[in-house]
Structure formats: structure tokens, C-alpha cells
Design an enzyme around this catalytic site. Structure first.
Site, mmCIF file in Angstrom:
data_model
loop_
_atom_site.group_PDB
_atom_site.id
_atom_site.type_symbol
_atom_site.label_atom_id
_atom_site.label_comp_id
_atom_site.label_asym_id
_atom_site.label_seq_id
_atom_site.Cartn_x
_atom_site.Cartn_y
_atom_site.Cartn_z
ATOM 1 N N GLN A 170 0.873 -1.173 0.000
ATOM 2 C CA GLN A 170 0.000 0.000 0.000
ATOM 3 C C GLN A 170 0.903 1.214 0.000
ATOM 4 O OE1 GLN A 170 -3.217 0.699 -0.415
ATOM 5 N NE2 GLN A 170 -2.698 2.862 -0.213
ATOM 6 N N GLN A 172 0.221 4.567 -1.354
ATOM 7 C CA GLN A 172 -0.284 5.931 -1.210
ATOM 8 C C GLN A 172 -0.157 6.356 0.255
ATOM 9 O OE1 GLN A 172 -4.578 6.942 -1.655
ATOM 10 N NE2 GLN A 172 -3.935 8.105 -3.435
ATOM 11 N N PRO A 301 -5.793 -1.596 4.963
ATOM 12 C CA PRO A 301 -6.206 -0.440 5.761
ATOM 13 C C PRO A 301 -7.255 0.480 5.148
ATOM 14 C CG PRO A 301 -4.076 -0.024 4.750
ATOM 15 C CD PRO A 301 -4.435 -1.441 4.404
ATOM 16 N N TYR A 302 -7.649 0.256 3.903
ATOM 17 C CA TYR A 302 -8.614 1.140 3.253
ATOM 18 C C TYR A 302 -9.805 0.343 2.725
ATOM 19 C CZ TYR A 302 -4.824 4.565 3.359
ATOM 20 O OH TYR A 302 -3.825 5.412 3.770
ATOM 21 N N GLY A 303 -10.854 1.070 2.341
ATOM 22 C CA GLY A 303 -11.983 0.407 1.696
ATOM 23 C C GLY A 303 -11.573 -0.141 0.350
ATOM 24 N N GLY A 304 -10.796 0.663 -0.375
ATOM 25 C CA GLY A 304 -10.273 0.240 -1.661
ATOM 26 C C GLY A 304 -9.072 1.087 -2.013
ATOM 27 N N MET A 305 -8.258 0.572 -2.927
ATOM 28 C CA MET A 305 -7.131 1.340 -3.451
ATOM 29 C C MET A 305 -7.109 1.154 -4.946
ATOM 30 S SD MET A 305 -4.666 3.407 -3.009
ATOM 31 C CE MET A 305 -3.669 4.067 -4.337
ATOM 32 N N GLU A 306 -7.053 2.268 -5.669
ATOM 33 C CA GLU A 306 -7.296 2.313 -7.105
ATOM 34 C C GLU A 306 -6.097 1.889 -7.940
ATOM 35 O OE1 GLU A 306 -6.159 6.542 -5.703
ATOM 36 O OE2 GLU A 306 -7.346 4.864 -4.949
ATOM 37 N N HIS A 330 -16.383 3.882 -6.685
ATOM 38 C CA HIS A 330 -15.407 4.918 -6.348
ATOM 39 C C HIS A 330 -14.051 4.600 -6.973
ATOM 40 C CE1 HIS A 330 -13.549 8.037 -3.769
ATOM 41 N NE2 HIS A 330 -12.515 7.201 -3.743
ATOM 42 N N GLU A 331 -13.604 3.354 -6.799
ATOM 43 C CA GLU A 331 -12.284 2.996 -7.330
ATOM 44 C C GLU A 331 -12.273 3.017 -8.855
ATOM 45 O OE1 GLU A 331 -10.172 3.157 -5.122
ATOM 46 O OE2 GLU A 331 -11.527 2.958 -3.428
ATOM 47 N N HIS A 334 -11.708 6.407 -10.130
ATOM 48 C CA HIS A 334 -10.296 6.794 -10.070
ATOM 49 C C HIS A 334 -9.554 6.473 -11.368
ATOM 50 C CE1 HIS A 334 -9.106 8.532 -6.310
ATOM 51 N NE2 HIS A 334 -9.675 7.587 -5.570
ATOM 52 N N GLU A 353 -9.461 13.095 -5.206
ATOM 53 C CA GLU A 353 -10.569 12.495 -4.450
ATOM 54 C C GLU A 353 -11.896 13.224 -4.591
ATOM 55 O OE1 GLU A 353 -10.466 9.655 -3.472
ATOM 56 O OE2 GLU A 353 -8.351 9.183 -3.161
ATOM 57 N N ASP A 411 0.165 11.244 5.166
ATOM 58 C CA ASP A 411 -0.700 10.359 5.951
ATOM 59 C C ASP A 411 -1.329 11.104 7.122
ATOM 60 O OD1 ASP A 411 -0.175 8.222 4.313
ATOM 61 O OD2 ASP A 411 1.266 7.267 5.661
ATOM 62 N N TYR A 419 -12.055 14.532 0.058
ATOM 63 C CA TYR A 419 -13.137 13.779 -0.574
ATOM 64 C C TYR A 419 -14.433 14.594 -0.582
ATOM 65 C CZ TYR A 419 -10.223 9.570 0.162
ATOM 66 O OH TYR A 419 -9.207 8.644 0.158
#
Length: 651
Positions: A170, A172, A301-306, A330-331, A334, A353, A411, A419
Site C-alpha cells: 500500500q 499511497q 487499511p482502506y476500503g479500496g485502493m485504485e 469509487h475505485e 479513479h 478524491e 498520511d 473527498y
């Protein structure tokens, strides 16, 4: 509720990567991309990007699960931007560099590794100075650290199958430097080739298209090769290694996961192609070839990562009824907003975002309920924005749409502000020029800037020039650009007055029954046929109540007796219910909240729950003890942020 009618699609069976045809990048029809704007520096990077810029990289790594390290090399091809350049400086973090070579001659190059504010700097001394317009290339041999901030190594016990280890990255915002010496800034975008060697029978995937995979029987390993031809910033490089299987869900999409969960993922995300095609109808054609989804273990750690070609998603989306699959919308958004058109620095993160949330909600409205649905999700988002502003404080720098990060880690600034404040600003602009005109502008903006990087000032200039000669020109004077971009706190205009509240009204009415009349007249059928997010909206409204209107233990007991929220398995409902219970001192949720914290590591849930438990005197010690005992199960990013929230040191 709000389900669209769909034709049933025949789903293909389970396959391993080695059994599936790969798509060669050369087979894709991709247009050329513009030359990136020259940028002198980035506050979050020590790379000398004003002098040289990486135009392509090749990374070759071998995974050692026993030592928890990746070992190999990276080759950078650089464009030289000014004369007499003798040094190339790259970002690193906790890497052990063993050698640096001139890629053309193979000769060793001198190098120095120094500590930097957000990691390390690798200074490479070229064999001879190079001039503008020329190219140069270097190869860096290195290994990663077991504590790499962007890599999580999971033992078999933390996987669904329990038999094989697992690795995922991860990156970002600035964690690519913990796996690759690179120019770790979104101002630089380049294509890459990755060659990853892993122990059999594990599979490797990257944020790129598969080119080949070759078993190496002599040493029991398997090498997977990938290529990403669309230029991307370093934070979008991604890697996963695990016992992975694939389930096709559409003409250009598949779900990857462990065998134990791949079927659930295929069902949950079956609407993926509809999301993509809806986005294409709003914007420009999808340019990445594949859109696959990786369903990860719970510590993600996130809902999604694009990540391009391979979106990473959390298992907390597995509701069993597709009610939480909007994260995929959402992803997917992106793919245009962020991945194709990228913020030039993290101070302009809202351009990634805010635009993505705006397009996500256009997709949801188009597919599931028109403008009322789009506005309903915007109302939920407003609550998230308020929570973030309240957490930071209304005067905090990080509540600005365009904050000054200085030497801060991006971070530390992460929240709902870029967002939701970004969405509200775009929604406000749309209200001035009209939906159709704004859709046309949005499409033009994406087409004009595809493959490039942009800043807030450039957005303003293009918006003003686009509408300056139209019938909407007079509306531009109503925009207080400075207040929207640079004033902290909530937006200067409360756009909730513009939202359609048709779908939200039932939740507002039910909140009044409980807050004003203690549930008089409420029945077990109140939530019947409600969508997940209608329930979430209702619980959010209860959380917004203040003073004597806040629900107490007696009221929560009554609510639970009717709606059985203690028994919910839906992650979004559980989170809101536990937050309500902890706030009220409702002991029945304490153990359930703790169990939820140990099931998953999604920061959207983990950080607020730990903060709430820490704030409650009855659960403060439980919060500290639980986190200290279990923090290693979380991703490094999550662990660091929760430790900061709780005011404790993990050193």
C-alpha cells in the site's frame, strides 16, 4: 430497495493464473500521452525532479517470506531536463543498497545514502555530467526491510486459508520509497515493467497487465512478469503475493482472492462492468485494458485502493447482498480521476478524491435512483466531512481544501476533507452552470489532461476559461475561490440546502420519533426494505444529536429490541451502531466492538472506534491494552495512525 434490474450473466468457473491467457500490452490500443509539466520540487520528496525525470522503470524482485524481504534491483531511464547534471537523487525508506551501476556500461557508480525528513535520500554520482535533452539510466541493487512501511507480510494464520503466507503493498501517499528507490512524487509519471519471483505455489500480481509467467522447477519458484504502459505515479505501483485464484466477472474484469473467498467476491462485485460502462458514458473510454479486483485479507487499511488494472478492496465489503459495492464505483472512477489525471502534489489531493467522489455519485445516481440517490449519498458524505473537521478542529490547516503540508507526512493529513469538501465544491459549481454543462466540462477536463498532472490553480483557470464565453459566464462572480480553497473548516456555503432529501426523509422522520418521542409508535418493521445506507443514515443522525437529545443506554436498548442491530453482520451498520453504543456507555457493544477491531484493519472503522473507546472512561484501558497487544495485525500505516490517535508510542 433501489436495486436495478439486470440480466443474469453466466459466470465462469475457477481458474489459476497459469491457466489463463495473458494480454500483451502491445495488443492494447492506447493513445500517446503528453509531456509532463516540469516541476522543480515536491515538499514530500527529496528527488531532484527539476533536473531529471524518470520516464520508465524496470523492477526485478524475489520474495523471501522467511526473512520478510524483497531482494533485487530497479532500473530507471531518466529524461534530463537541464544542463550539467551530475547527480541523481532518489527517495528511499529503510532500504539496503548494495550497488549502483550505470545501466549502459555496467560500470559501478558512487552513491551516498543519507537520512531525509520523510525517509532517506539516495544520491547517485553519474559517470559524467549529462545535458538537457539527453537520457541516462542507472540500476540500483537493494533489499527491503522487514519493517517496510508500504509492505505487509502476513503469516498463514492471518489469511483465510491458513496455509500460505501473503504479501501486499500500500504505497499511497509516499510509501513506494519503502520498496523501490524512486522519485516518490505524483509529479512524475512513468510506465513500468515488473518481474517478481515467488515460492511455488504462490501467485504474484501487480498494478499492470500480465505478460508472462514461468515456473522455475530447479529452485521451486515461479516468475511473473507485468507491464504498465500508461504512465502512472509511484504510489500506484502495487504488488500482491499469495495463494490466489481468479473468477471472471465480465468481459474485462475478474476477481482475485484466496480460494476460500473468491466466490463471495465474484458475487459481491458482479456489477463491475455496469459501473465501468456507466463511467465511460459520462467521461471518455476506459484506457487501462483490464479492471480486475483483488479481495484482500482483513488487515488491508482502506476500503479500496485504485491500483491500475487491479483495484485492491477490503473484505468488509462482503455484505452478501452487494449493498456495499459502491466502493468499487469509487475505485473505478479513479481510473479517470487520479490515475489518468493526477494531482501534482499531495497538497492538491482534492483534485484526485473530490472529482472521484463526484463521478462515483454520478455513477450511482445513473444506475440506481437518479438525482435523489446521488444527493442521498452526498448527505451521508456531509456527516463524514463534519466528523473530520471536528476531529482536526475547525481552524486546522488540514481542513483546508488546499492545505500547506510543509514537511508533514501526507498520511497525517488524511481525512474526509479532500473527498467531501472537494465533492461539495464541485457540486456547488455544477449548481451554478447546470448539470448538463458541468458534465460536458468534466469530460473536456479529463480529455484535456489525460496522462498529465494538474494543480488547483490550473483547474480554476480552465473552469473560468471554459465558461467565460458561455451564457453561464455571469455565474462565475458567485464563486469565492479563496474561501473554498484556503479557508479552514466546513465549506463557505452549506450545499445541503441544494440536496434532494426524498430518500433521506424516512431516516430523518425516524430520528425525530426516537429523539423527540422516545420511540413512541416505532415498530420492528420501520427498517423493512431499507437499504444499508438508509440504516447508516438513520444511525448517523442519532450520532449527530447533542446534549440531552443524545440517545442514552435505555433508548439504545429499546432501539436494539426492535431492530436487532447487535446482530448485524454488515460492517457499515456495525460501525455506526458501535459508535453510538460507546458514546452512550452501552456495555452490550463493548466486546462486539473489540471483536470487530480484531477482524479487520480498515482505518475508516478502526481509528474512530479506538478513539471512541479511548474517550470513554469505562473502555479507555481496554482500548490501549487491545491496541498494544494486537497492533502488529494492522498495516503499518494504520498502526502508526492509531498510535498517534491514542497518544502512545510503539517504539
Amino acid at each position: 430497495t433501489f436495486k436495478k434490474k439486470k440480466k443474469k450473466k453466466k459466470r465462469k468457473g475457477n481458474t489459476r493464473m497459469a491457466d489463463t491467457p495473458t494480454q500483451k500490452p502491445s495488443e492494447l490500443s492506447m493513445g500517446s500521452f503528453p509531456v509532463l509539466p516540469r516541476v522543480e520540487s515536491d515538499p514530500c520528496s527529496v528527488a531532484n525532479i527539476g533536473q531529471v525525470r524518470s520516464s520508465h522503470l524496470f523492477v526485478s524482485l524475489q520474495a523471501d517470506f522467511e526473512k520478510k524481504v524483497l531482494t533485487g534491483y530497479v532500473e530507471h531511464l531518466f529524461d534530463v531536463l537541464e544542463d550539467n547534471v551530475a547527480i541523481v537523487t532518489l527517495d528511499m525508506r529503510d532500504l539496503e543498497v548494495t550497488a549502483v551501476l550505470d545501466q549502459l556500461s555496467g560500470s559501478p557508480l558512487d552513491f551516498v545514502v543519507e537520512k531525509a525528513p520523510l525517509g532517506q535520500s539516495l544520491q547517485v554520482y553519474l559517470a559524467q555530467p549529462v545535458s538537457a535533452g539527453e537520457g541516462c539510466s542507472v540500476r540500483v541493487h537493494y533489499s527491503t526491510s522487514p519493517q517496510a512501511s508500504g509492505i505487509q507480510w502476513l503469516p498463514p494464520s492471518q489469511t483465510d486459508g491458513g496455509k500460505h503466507p501473503y504479501l501486499f503493498t500500500q504505497f499511497q501517499a509516499i510509501h513506494a520509497r519503502s520498496m523501490i528507490p524512486c522519485q516518490d512524487t505524483p509529479a512524475v509519471k512513468c510506465g513500468y515493467v515488473g518481474s517478481i519471483t515467488v515460492p511455488q505455489p504462490l501467485t504474484a500480481l501487480m498494478s499492470a497487465l500480465a505478460v508472462s509467467n514461468k515456473p522455475n522447477e530447479a529452485d521451486g519458484t515461479h516468475t511473473f512478469t507485468f507491464e504498465q504502459r500508461v504512465p502512472i505515479p509511484s504510489y500506484l505501483i502495487a504488488l500482491v503475493i499469495g495463494n490466489l485464484e481468479k473468477r471472471e466477472i465480465g468481459p474485462r474484469s475478474a476477481v482475485w482472492s484466496e480460494p476460500e473467498t473468491v466466490g463471495k467476491g465474484a458475487y459481491e462485485f458482479a456489477e463491475t462492468e455496469d459501473y465501468i460502462s456507466t463511467a465511460e458514458s459520462l467521461l471518455i473510454p476506459y484506457e487501462w485494458g483490464r479492471y480486475d479486483i483483488l479481495l484482500l485479507p482483513g488487515s488491508f487499511p482502506y476500503g479500496g485502493m485504485e491500483n491500475p488494472c487491479l483495484t485492491f478492496v477490503t473484505p468488509t465489503l462482503l455484505a452478501g447482498d452487494r449493498s456495499l459495492s459502491s466502493v468499487v464505483a469509487h475505485e473505478i472512477a479513479h481510473s479517470w480521476c487520479g490515475n489518468l489525471v493526477t494531482n501534482r502534489s499531495w497538497e492538491h489531493f482534492w483534485l484526485n478524491e473530490g472529482f472521484t467522489v463526484f463521478v462515483e455519485r454520478k455513477i450511482l445516481g445513473s444506475m440506481f435512483g437518479g438525482e435523489p440517490m446521488r444527493h442521498f449519498h452526498a448527505l451521508i458524505g456531509w456527516k463524514h466531512l463534519k466528523d473530520s473537521v471536528d476531529q482536526f478542529g475547525a481552524d486546522h490547516e488540514f481542513t483546508k481544501l488546499v492545505p500547506s503540508l510543509g514537511g508533514s507526512d501526507p498520511d497525517d493529513a488524511f481525512s474526509s476533507v479532500p473527498y467531501e469538501k472537494g465533492f461539495e465544491f464541485l457540486f456547488f459549481l455544477e449548481s451554478l452552470v447546470g448539470i448538463k454543462s458541468f458534465e460536458e466540462f468534466l469530460c473536456s477536463w479529463i480529455a484535456r489532461n489525460r496522462g498529465s498532472t494538474i494543480t488547483t490553480d490550473e483547474f480554476r483557470a480552465y473552469f473560468e476559461s471554459y465558461f467565460a464565453t458561455t451564457e453561464k459566464a455571469s455565474e462565475l462572480s458567485k464563486i469565492d475561490w479563496d474561501a473554498w480553497f484556503h479557508k479552514p473548516g466546513m465549506p463557505p456555503i452549506d450545499v445541503r440546502a441544494l440536496f434532494d432529501k426524498t430518500i433521506a426523509q424516512a431516516g430523518l422522520d425516524l430520528t425525530e420519533k426516537w429523539s423527540q418521542h422516545k420511540g413512541e409508535g416505532c415498530t420492528a418493521d420501520d427498517l423493512k426494505d431499507w437499504s444499508t445506507f438508509q440504516v447508516v443514515f438513520f444511525l448517523d443522525q442519532l450520532l449527530l444529536l447533542e446534549g440531552d437529545a443524545r440517545p442514552d443506554v435505555a433508548l439504545l436498548n429499546k432501539i436494539n429490541s426492535l431492530y436487532h442491530l447487535n446482530d448485524s453482520t454488515n460492517s457499515e451498520i456495525r460501525f455506526c451502531w458501535y459508535m453510538l453504543g460507546i458514546q452512550a456507555g452501552y456495555e452490550k457493544v463493548y466486546d462486539a466492538a473489540k471483536a470487530f477491531l480484531l477482524e479487520q484493519g480498515r482505518m475508516k472503522f478502526v481509528r474512530p472506534l479506538y478513539r471512541a473507546l479511548h474517550k470513554n472512561p469505562a473502555t479507555k484501558e481496554m482500548a490501549i491494552a487491545t491496541f498494544k497487544a494486537e497492533h502488529t495485525r494492522y498495516h503499518n500505516i494504520c498502526s502508526k495512525m492509531v498510535a498517534t490517535d491514542l497518544g502512545i508510542s510503539l517504539a
